[in-house]
Motif scaffolding. Sequence first.
Motif, PDB file in Angstrom:
ATOM      1  N   VAL A  26       0.838  -1.198   0.000  1.00 31.52           N
ATOM      2  CA  VAL A  26       0.000   0.000   0.000  1.00 31.52           C
ATOM      3  C   VAL A  26       0.874   1.249   0.000  1.00 31.52           C
ATOM      4  O   VAL A  26       2.011   1.227   0.457  1.00 31.52           O
ATOM      5  CB  VAL A  26      -0.958   0.043   1.217  1.00 31.52           C
ATOM      6  CG1 VAL A  26      -1.962  -1.084   1.166  1.00 31.52           C
ATOM      7  CG2 VAL A  26      -0.204   0.026   2.531  1.00 31.52           C
ATOM      8  N   ASP A  27       0.314   2.333  -0.520  1.00 30.32           N
ATOM      9  CA  ASP A  27       0.944   3.653  -0.446  1.00 30.32           C
ATOM     10  C   ASP A  27       0.220   4.392   0.666  1.00 30.32           C
ATOM     11  O   ASP A  27      -0.991   4.588   0.590  1.00 30.32           O
ATOM     12  CB  ASP A  27       0.796   4.371  -1.793  1.00 30.32           C
ATOM     13  CG  ASP A  27       1.496   5.716  -1.815  1.00 30.32           C
ATOM     14  OD1 ASP A  27       1.872   6.233  -0.735  1.00 30.32           O
ATOM     15  OD2 ASP A  27       1.665   6.259  -2.916  1.00 30.32           O
ATOM     16  N   TYR A  28       0.944   4.778   1.677  1.00 33.91           N
ATOM     17  CA  TYR A  28       0.336   5.357   2.875  1.00 33.91           C
ATOM     18  C   TYR A  28       0.543   6.869   2.974  1.00 33.91           C
ATOM     19  O   TYR A  28       0.216   7.477   3.998  1.00 33.91           O
ATOM     20  CB  TYR A  28       0.903   4.674   4.116  1.00 33.91           C
ATOM     21  CG  TYR A  28       2.403   4.860   4.243  1.00 33.91           C
ATOM     22  CD1 TYR A  28       2.936   5.888   5.003  1.00 33.91           C
ATOM     23  CD2 TYR A  28       3.289   4.007   3.583  1.00 33.91           C
ATOM     24  CE1 TYR A  28       4.301   6.068   5.102  1.00 33.91           C
ATOM     25  CE2 TYR A  28       4.646   4.172   3.683  1.00 33.91           C
ATOM     26  CZ  TYR A  28       5.149   5.210   4.443  1.00 33.91           C
ATOM     27  OH  TYR A  28       6.499   5.391   4.538  1.00 33.91           O
ATOM     28  N   ARG A  29       1.067   7.497   1.925  1.00 33.97           N
ATOM     29  CA  ARG A  29       1.324   8.949   1.971  1.00 33.97           C
ATOM     30  C   ARG A  29       0.055   9.717   2.302  1.00 33.97           C
ATOM     31  O   ARG A  29      -1.006   9.448   1.751  1.00 33.97           O
ATOM     32  CB  ARG A  29       1.845   9.448   0.630  1.00 33.97           C
ATOM     33  CG  ARG A  29       3.289   9.195   0.404  1.00 33.97           C
ATOM     34  CD  ARG A  29       3.719   9.782  -0.898  1.00 33.97           C
ATOM     35  NE  ARG A  29       3.205   8.939  -1.992  1.00 33.97           N
ATOM     36  CZ  ARG A  29       3.574   9.034  -3.233  1.00 33.97           C
ATOM     37  NH1 ARG A  29       4.437   9.945  -3.588  1.00 33.97           N
ATOM     38  NH2 ARG A  29       3.091   8.236  -4.156  1.00 33.97           N
ATOM     39  N   GLY A  30       0.193  10.656   3.212  1.00 34.88           N
ATOM     40  CA  GLY A  30      -0.931  11.518   3.559  1.00 34.88           C
ATOM     41  C   GLY A  30      -1.736  11.046   4.762  1.00 34.88           C
ATOM     42  O   GLY A  30      -2.615  11.763   5.223  1.00 34.88           O
ATOM     43  N   LEU A  31      -1.473   9.848   5.245  1.00 35.50           N
ATOM     44  CA  LEU A  31      -2.185   9.393   6.440  1.00 35.50           C
ATOM     45  C   LEU A  31      -1.636  10.109   7.671  1.00 35.50           C
ATOM     46  O   LEU A  31      -0.424  10.285   7.801  1.00 35.50           O
ATOM     47  CB  LEU A  31      -2.018   7.884   6.649  1.00 35.50           C
ATOM     48  CG  LEU A  31      -2.724   6.941   5.685  1.00 35.50           C
ATOM     49  CD1 LEU A  31      -2.450   5.497   6.078  1.00 35.50           C
ATOM     50  CD2 LEU A  31      -4.218   7.185   5.648  1.00 35.50           C
ATOM     51  N   THR A  32      -2.525  10.505   8.554  1.00 35.22           N
ATOM     52  CA  THR A  32      -2.078  11.095   9.813  1.00 35.22           C
ATOM     53  C   THR A  32      -1.586   9.975  10.721  1.00 35.22           C
ATOM     54  O   THR A  32      -1.830   8.794  10.456  1.00 35.22           O
ATOM     55  CB  THR A  32      -3.235  11.842  10.509  1.00 35.22           C
ATOM     56  OG1 THR A  32      -4.239  10.880  10.871  1.00 35.22           O
ATOM     57  CG2 THR A  32      -3.825  12.918   9.615  1.00 35.22           C
ATOM     58  N   VAL A  33      -0.925  10.348  11.792  1.00 39.81           N
ATOM     59  CA  VAL A  33      -0.425   9.352  12.744  1.00 39.81           C
ATOM     60  C   VAL A  33      -1.603   8.569  13.332  1.00 39.81           C
ATOM     61  O   VAL A  33      -1.537   7.341  13.458  1.00 39.81           O
ATOM     62  CB  VAL A  33       0.404  10.033  13.860  1.00 39.81           C
ATOM     63  CG1 VAL A  33       0.753   9.043  14.957  1.00 39.81           C
ATOM     64  CG2 VAL A  33       1.652  10.670  13.282  1.00 39.81           C
ATOM     65  N   LYS A  34      -2.676   9.269  13.636  1.00 35.90           N
ATOM     66  CA  LYS A  34      -3.860   8.610  14.204  1.00 35.90           C
ATOM     67  C   LYS A  34      -4.457   7.609  13.213  1.00 35.90           C
ATOM     68  O   LYS A  34      -4.834   6.495  13.577  1.00 35.90           O
ATOM     69  CB  LYS A  34      -4.896   9.654  14.597  1.00 35.90           C
ATOM     70  CG  LYS A  34      -6.089   9.082  15.307  1.00 35.90           C
ATOM     71  CD  LYS A  34      -7.041  10.165  15.753  1.00 35.90           C
ATOM     72  CE  LYS A  34      -8.230   9.555  16.455  1.00 35.90           C
ATOM     73  NZ  LYS A  34      -9.181  10.562  16.905  1.00 35.90           N
ATOM     74  N   GLN A  35      -4.540   8.001  11.951  1.00 36.30           N
ATOM     75  CA  GLN A  35      -5.070   7.094  10.927  1.00 36.30           C
ATOM     76  C   GLN A  35      -4.159   5.888  10.741  1.00 36.30           C
ATOM     77  O   GLN A  35      -4.637   4.768  10.584  1.00 36.30           O
ATOM     78  CB  GLN A  35      -5.223   7.832   9.593  1.00 36.30           C
ATOM     79  CG  GLN A  35      -6.336   8.857   9.576  1.00 36.30           C
ATOM     80  CD  GLN A  35      -6.312   9.701   8.325  1.00 36.30           C
ATOM     81  OE1 GLN A  35      -5.252   9.977   7.752  1.00 36.30           O
ATOM     82  NE2 GLN A  35      -7.492  10.157   7.898  1.00 36.30           N
TER      83      GLN A  35
END
Length: 173
Positions: A26-35
């Motif tokens: 998966v590409d996880y760019r842009g997810l916040t730490v909480k997400q």
Amino acid sequence: MPNAQNVETLTKIKEDLEGVAALWVVDYRGLTVKQAQELRRSIREAGAHLTVYKNTLMKIALEQTGQPTMEDLLQGPSAFVFADTDAAAAAKVLKEFAKENQNLVLKGGIMDGKQYNAAEVEAIASLPSREQLIAQIAGAISGVARGLAVTINGVPSGIAQCIKQLSEQKDAA
């Protein structure tokens, strides 16, 4: 000569790949730490774990373990989901999470030594879970057994009714 940290990471990746049911990328760019924490928790509940490794080290580990190298998927930031038992459950979690968070992009993965693209992984995610399949099979077996029991039970009761009717006819005659 490779540095000690990369050699250690490569060994860890090979251990993670050993006996895994599937590997989803998966590409996880842009997810916040909480997400990201929520995603990791959801994946753990599905019997898998998410780890971030360097793409070059993952490619080397895949080559050394005889898996497809996924060169087209290993572009940009990648996180790897190692599904230990139920590959479809982990894919289902990723698909659901990606619906809620557009920043998570499913790139594809490997299952049973074959590379899959994102659309194929989503198709795998739409399959029923292992527990649902077992329940469906058990229900089918139970239905067949119940039908057989009713049929077998019907033979003696049918004979008994025939005998009763014959005796009633003889008594009336």
